[in-house]
Design an enzyme around this catalytic site. Structure first.
Site, short mmCIF file in Angstrom:
data_model
loop_
_atom_site.label_atom_id
_atom_site.label_comp_id
_atom_site.label_asym_id
_atom_site.label_seq_id
_atom_site.Cartn_x
_atom_site.Cartn_y
_atom_site.Cartn_z
N LYS A 1 20.83 5.47 18.88
CA LYS A 1 21.60 6.70 18.65
C LYS A 1 20.75 7.91 18.97
CE LYS A 1 19.33 8.09 14.71
NZ LYS A 1 18.48 9.27 14.57
N GLY B 1 15.28 0.20 14.47
CA GLY B 1 15.20 -0.73 13.33
C GLY B 1 16.56 -0.83 12.64
N MET C 1 15.37 6.91 17.19
CA MET C 1 16.60 6.45 17.84
C MET C 1 17.27 5.32 17.05
SD MET C 1 15.73 6.76 21.85
CE MET C 1 17.46 6.92 22.26
N ALA C 2 16.82 5.11 15.83
CA ALA C 2 17.42 4.14 14.92
C ALA C 2 17.36 2.70 15.43
CB ALA C 2 18.86 4.53 14.56
N ASP D 1 20.49 5.25 8.22
CA ASP D 1 20.97 5.19 9.60
C ASP D 1 21.58 3.84 9.97
OD1 ASP D 1 20.27 7.77 10.26
OD2 ASP D 1 18.35 7.23 11.18
O1 C5P Z 1 17.23 5.85 4.39
P1 C5P Z 1 15.95 5.65 5.12
O2 C5P Z 1 15.21 4.44 4.65
O3 C5P Z 1 16.09 5.71 6.60
O4 C5P Z 1 15.04 6.90 4.74
C1 C5P Z 1 13.66 6.94 5.01
C2 C5P Z 1 13.08 8.19 4.38
O5 C5P Z 1 13.55 9.36 5.07
C3 C5P Z 1 13.46 8.42 2.93
O6 C5P Z 1 12.60 7.73 2.07
C4 C5P Z 1 13.31 9.92 2.81
O7 C5P Z 1 11.96 10.28 2.68
C5 C5P Z 1 13.77 10.42 4.17
N1 C5P Z 1 15.21 10.78 4.21
C6 C5P Z 1 15.63 11.93 3.54
N2 C5P Z 1 16.95 12.27 3.57
C7 C5P Z 1 17.85 11.53 4.26
C8 C5P Z 1 17.44 10.37 4.96
C9 C5P Z 1 16.10 10.02 4.92
O8 C5P Z 1 14.82 12.63 2.93
N3 C5P Z 1 19.13 11.89 4.27
#
Ligand code: C5P
Length: 314
Positions: free
Chosen positions: A18, A111, A108-109, A145
């Site tokens: 993405k 993972g 780019m997501a 994501d």
């Molecule tokens: O949800 P994900 O594991 O991708 O998030 C990784 C990190 O990115 C979170 O621990 C946080 O620090 C940050 N994040 C955030 N706000 C979001 C998405 C991600 O602060 N909406």
């Protein structure tokens, strides 16, 4: 490129990368996340996940970025498969082959695409018959994501970015992605965004995240020039602060004729929108000659979300 054979009886699912056409980051929430308003577009760089019953959990890396795939329990595809096994009481272990063509830790997501593909592949392999919204709910527990690659196309994301709504759009857009040799950690980029906001005193009055009317209008009309002008990423100053070379790269691409240039998600991949396939080829040549990034990939969007490409006959 590493070639690993797909095992007999495997279910193979393809999932897209993405780019965030717009990423507005609201205030930091008490749980550490940030409320977002974002518009995702799925683009034609794909990972393929093949799952087969096995006597232990294993990851078999393959594809362009095979060497960068984590093969331990931290792998998001493994976590996805274990989550679905646990929730539906499936007492089986899997060999998970990951054919990786999406840049790793690039914003780019990739993972997340692997996790989304693993959910769909396990659903098919184990005959669970899950609905799309059940899969999306599981996906959101794995990462903000992860739901989007299941949906694909263009979609608006709110909440942590995991609450999706369809977006009216027409046309196909052409992209050049400039890939860095070292990834950026998503939490580090959000933390830098908070630090910069604290530093400038703007942390206390961060507006509620909202997608712009310009971007939605550009998508509705399918106008790449308007879309190029509307691209926006609130995480860009943080990515530039951590990696000043990215700003030079973005500026170079725009100078070489891109309609717009933007850090993709939390970076460090820089996405350039172009007028046409030919314009993407020209831009790639100019950027390669400038020697400002490790690799360049061309893609188009939007493309479909995760889908089964092969499964054993039952
Ligand atoms: O949800 P994900 O594991 O991708 O998030 C990784 C990190 O990115 C979170 O621990 C946080 O620090 C940050 N994040 C955030 N706000 C979001 C998405 C991600 O602060 N909406």
């Amino acid at each position: 490129m590493t070639v690993a054979p797909t095992l007999p009886g495997a279910v193979t699912v393809r999932a897209p990368a993405k780019v965030n056409l717009e990423l507005r980051v609201g205030p930091r929430r008490p749980d550490g996340f940030h409320d977002l308003a974002t518009v995702f577009q799925a683009v034609s760089l794909h990972d393929e996940i093949s799952v087969t019953r096995w006597d232990d959990w294993q990851v078999v890396p393959a594809g362009t970025y095979a060497a960068l795939i984590p093969t331990d329990g931290d792998n998001l595809a493994v976590r996805a498969a274990k989550l679905i096994a646990e929730q539906w009481d499936v007492d089986e272990k899997l060999s998970i082959r990951i054919d990786k063509d999406i840049p790793v830790a690039g914003g780019m997501a990739g993972g997340s695409a692997d996790a989304a593909a693993a959910l769909l592949a396990c659903d098919q392999l184990w005959g669970l018959g899950l609905m799309r919204d059940e899969l999306a709910e599981l996906a959101a527990t794995l990462g903000s994501d992860v739901p989007f690659p299941l949906t694909g196309g263009n979609a608006m994301g709110s909440g942590r970015g995991d609450q999706l709504a369809p977006v009216l759009a027409r046309g196909t857009f052409h992209w050049v992605f400039a890939i860095s040799d070292v990834g950026l950690s998503t939490p580090a980029v959000y933390a830098e965004c908070d630090r910069l906001r604290d530093l400038t005193g703007s942390a206390t009055d961060v507006p509620e995240a909202q997608v712009s009317a310009e971007l939605m209008g550009a998508l509705r009309s399918g106008d790449p020039v308007a879309l190029g002008a509307a691209l926006h990423n609130d995480l860009e100053p943080a990515a530039f602060s951590l990696r000043p070379d990215l700003e030079e790269l973005r500026d170079a691409g725009v100078e070489f004729g891109a309609l717009g240039g933007i850090v993709s998600g939390s970076g460090p991949t820089v996405a350039f929108l172009t007028e046409s396939h030919e314009a993407s080829l020209d831009l790639s040549v100019s950027l390669a000659a400038a020697d400002l990034c490790r690799d360049l990939r061309r893609a188009k969007g939007p493309v479909h979300g995760a889908h089964v490409v092969s499964a054993p006959r039952t």
